[in-house]
Design a protein around this motif. Structure first.
Motif, PDB file in Angstrom:
ATOM      1  N   LEU A 131      -7.964   0.370   5.945  1.00 33.34           N
ATOM      2  CA  LEU A 131      -8.688  -0.354   4.911  1.00 33.34           C
ATOM      3  C   LEU A 131      -9.696  -1.299   5.549  1.00 33.34           C
ATOM      4  O   LEU A 131      -9.320  -2.157   6.356  1.00 33.34           O
ATOM      5  N   ASN A 150      -0.186   4.108  -6.074  1.00 29.16           N
ATOM      6  CA  ASN A 150      -1.385   4.091  -6.919  1.00 29.16           C
ATOM      7  C   ASN A 150      -1.492   2.882  -7.841  1.00 29.16           C
ATOM      8  O   ASN A 150      -2.564   2.297  -7.971  1.00 29.16           O
ATOM      9  N   ASN A 151      -0.409   2.515  -8.494  1.00 29.38           N
ATOM     10  CA  ASN A 151      -0.473   1.458  -9.506  1.00 29.38           C
ATOM     11  C   ASN A 151      -0.133   0.074  -8.961  1.00 29.38           C
ATOM     12  O   ASN A 151      -0.496  -0.919  -9.579  1.00 29.38           O
ATOM     13  N   LEU A 205      -2.443   0.036  -4.286  1.00 27.39           N
ATOM     14  CA  LEU A 205      -3.895   0.181  -4.370  1.00 27.39           C
ATOM     15  C   LEU A 205      -4.511  -0.781  -5.375  1.00 27.39           C
ATOM     16  O   LEU A 205      -5.558  -1.369  -5.122  1.00 27.39           O
ATOM     17  N   ALA A 206      -3.848  -0.954  -6.498  1.00 25.60           N
ATOM     18  CA  ALA A 206      -4.375  -1.857  -7.520  1.00 25.60           C
ATOM     19  C   ALA A 206      -4.423  -3.295  -7.005  1.00 25.60           C
ATOM     20  O   ALA A 206      -5.388  -4.021  -7.271  1.00 25.60           O
ATOM     21  N   THR A 207      -3.431  -3.705  -6.253  1.00 28.57           N
ATOM     22  CA  THR A 207      -3.382  -5.058  -5.715  1.00 28.57           C
ATOM     23  C   THR A 207      -4.460  -5.276  -4.662  1.00 28.57           C
ATOM     24  O   THR A 207      -5.079  -6.340  -4.605  1.00 28.57           O
ATOM     25  N   LYS A 226      -7.305  -3.497  -4.295  1.00 29.58           N
ATOM     26  CA  LYS A 226      -8.626  -2.990  -4.692  1.00 29.58           C
ATOM     27  C   LYS A 226      -9.733  -4.029  -4.561  1.00 29.58           C
ATOM     28  O   LYS A 226     -10.818  -3.733  -4.056  1.00 29.58           O
ATOM     29  N   SER A 227      -9.497  -5.250  -4.983  1.00 30.13           N
ATOM     30  CA  SER A 227     -10.547  -6.271  -4.952  1.00 30.13           C
ATOM     31  C   SER A 227     -10.838  -6.761  -3.536  1.00 30.13           C
ATOM     32  O   SER A 227     -11.866  -7.395  -3.304  1.00 30.13           O
ATOM     33  N   VAL A 241     -10.721  -4.614  -0.698  1.00 35.43           N
ATOM     34  CA  VAL A 241     -11.182  -3.507   0.136  1.00 35.43           C
ATOM     35  C   VAL A 241     -12.689  -3.317  -0.032  1.00 35.43           C
ATOM     36  O   VAL A 241     -13.209  -3.265  -1.139  1.00 35.43           O
ATOM     37  N   THR A 274     -13.906   2.839   0.660  1.00 41.47           N
ATOM     38  CA  THR A 274     -12.818   3.749   0.320  1.00 41.47           C
ATOM     39  C   THR A 274     -11.811   3.805   1.464  1.00 41.47           C
ATOM     40  O   THR A 274     -12.204   3.947   2.626  1.00 41.47           O
TER      41      THR A 274
END
Length: 95
Positions: free
Chosen positions: A10, A72-73, A76-78, A80-81, A83, A86
């Motif tokens: 990441l 995924n939920n 990655l969601a945690t 996401k802001s 990173v 991709t």
């Protein structure tokens, strides 16, 4: 000894690296307790990135993890802001 590795790299700004590293502690126990074939997870911190190195019994277990709700939920969601790009996801098999 693990038979497969899942490497997730990441790219994260240096200002956010500490926060992202803190997420490792949050998800380490659920990963080891809930994910089939998971044997360990390590966090590697570089100058411009962090890497999560997941150890699995098999490459199929590693691939299946990428479809889980935890990955995924939650994970990655945690992140996401934080990173920048991709995530680079690779699976390696021990031969």
């Amino acid at each position: 000894m693990a038979k497969a590795y899942l490497q997730i790299t990441l790219k994260i700004n240096s200002a956010n690296r500490g926060v992202a590293s803190g997420m490792y502690d949050k998800f380490q126990e659920p990963f080891l307790d809930q994910i089939k074939g998971a044997t360990s997870i390590e966090l590697l911190v570089g100058d411009e990135y962090i890497q999560l190195l997941h150890d699995f019994d098999t490459a199929d277990d590693a691939q299946a993890f990428l479809s889980t709700e935890l990955y995924n939920n939650d994970m990655l969601a945690t992140l996401k802001s934080l990173v920048v790009d991709t995530p680079d996801v690779r699976i390696y098999t021990v031969v």
